[in-house]
Motif scaffolding. Sequence first.
Motif, short mmCIF file in Angstrom:
data_model
loop_
_atom_site.label_atom_id
_atom_site.label_comp_id
_atom_site.label_asym_id
_atom_site.label_seq_id
_atom_site.Cartn_x
_atom_site.Cartn_y
_atom_site.Cartn_z
N UNK A 1 6.17 2.39 5.34
CA UNK A 1 5.96 2.41 6.29
C UNK A 1 6.64 1.33 7.82
N UNK A 2 7.54 0.69 6.41
CA UNK A 2 8.16 -0.63 6.99
C UNK A 2 9.77 -0.56 7.23
N UNK A 3 9.74 1.13 6.24
CA UNK A 3 11.24 1.54 7.10
C UNK A 3 11.74 0.72 5.08
N UNK A 4 11.33 0.57 4.08
CA UNK A 4 11.59 -0.09 3.49
C UNK A 4 10.97 0.31 1.72
N UNK A 5 12.17 1.57 1.65
CA UNK A 5 12.42 2.00 0.21
C UNK A 5 12.41 1.57 -0.89
N UNK A 6 11.44 2.18 -1.58
CA UNK A 6 11.18 2.03 -2.49
C UNK A 6 11.80 3.39 -4.10
N UNK A 7 12.90 3.57 -4.04
CA UNK A 7 12.92 4.79 -4.43
C UNK A 7 14.11 3.53 -5.46
N UNK A 8 15.09 2.72 -5.57
CA UNK A 8 15.73 1.76 -6.10
C UNK A 8 14.75 0.41 -7.39
N UNK A 9 14.21 1.29 -7.17
CA UNK A 9 12.66 0.39 -8.22
C UNK A 9 11.55 0.76 -8.72
N UNK A 10 12.53 1.59 -10.02
CA UNK A 10 11.42 2.27 -10.31
C UNK A 10 10.01 1.66 -11.49
N UNK A 11 10.60 0.38 -11.90
CA UNK A 11 9.35 -0.82 -12.46
C UNK A 11 8.03 -1.08 -11.67
N UNK A 12 8.65 -1.14 -9.99
CA UNK A 12 7.88 -1.70 -9.57
C UNK A 12 7.26 -0.30 -9.23
N UNK A 13 7.30 0.73 -8.51
CA UNK A 13 6.46 2.24 -8.61
C UNK A 13 5.69 2.51 -9.89
N UNK A 14 6.45 2.59 -11.72
CA UNK A 14 5.29 2.43 -12.03
C UNK A 14 4.59 1.17 -12.25
N UNK A 15 4.36 0.22 -12.04
CA UNK A 15 3.95 -0.44 -11.54
C UNK A 15 2.63 -0.22 -11.01
N UNK A 16 2.79 0.59 -9.11
CA UNK A 16 1.80 1.14 -8.49
C UNK A 16 0.98 2.06 -9.01
N UNK A 17 1.95 2.90 -9.89
CA UNK A 17 0.66 4.13 -10.20
C UNK A 17 0.22 3.51 -11.63
N UNK A 18 0.15 2.40 -12.68
CA UNK A 18 -0.38 2.33 -12.98
C UNK A 18 -1.88 1.53 -12.36
N UNK A 19 -1.78 0.95 -11.37
CA UNK A 19 -2.80 0.59 -10.50
C UNK A 19 -3.83 1.35 -10.17
N UNK A 20 -3.15 2.02 -9.26
CA UNK A 20 -3.48 3.25 -8.72
C UNK A 20 -4.67 4.81 -10.33
N UNK A 21 -3.79 4.80 -11.50
CA UNK A 21 -4.82 4.86 -12.03
C UNK A 21 -5.81 4.07 -12.85
#
Length: 214
Positions: free
Chosen positions: A176-196
């Motif tokens: 939402x602040x124009x910060x793309x998370x595409x280059x950070x797979x470990x961060x995105x996986x961490x977000x998904x673990x919290x969401x689970x």
Amino acid sequence: MTGNRQSLQLYRHPLSGHAHRAQLALGLLGLPYELMEIDLKKGEQKTPEFLKISPFGQVPVLVDDGTAVFDSNAILVYLATRYDAQERRWLPRDPVTQASVQAWLSVAAGQIAFGPAAARLINVFGVQRDPQEAIARAHALLGVMERHLAGRTFLVGDAPTIADIAGYSYIWAAPEGDVDLAAYPAVRSWLARIEALPGFVPFVQTPVGLRTAA
């Protein structure tokens, strides 16, 4: 989540990542609570009544049986200390782990606040700041987090702590602040673990039409 117990009240604005941080903690700890909406556009956070429980006129504030706790990270520590005292899952006892958790709470108040959170403030709340500077700080932070989370399940150890709660909201909302998370797979996986996690409370995405008008 709301419940019959009325002693826990969370004063918040739905677009506030700091407020979501506190609400996420309440959900993950399985605590019933009542949401008290504060209209920032109307200036309700600056009224004399609200300033009695939030001296800086900011959300969130947690009120528990008449005790008011302001500052989102302080709320996390309060909830973990008072309501997870036996298991100490969310704020473990040993000093090394506690120090690691505290370090990430400081990151939440520092690099996250001045990086992805600041970039989002520009788009969502129309705050006048340099967007490229905030975006650059966000990517610098995300690079560190990507390396840190490589091979790790959570920020501190193999189980979630309040460090993860403190970090989640603004990292998830970084786009939402124009910060793309595409280059950070470990961060995105961490977000998904919290969401689970059981009791997870999603942070509602800000509709494009409401950005810079909140």
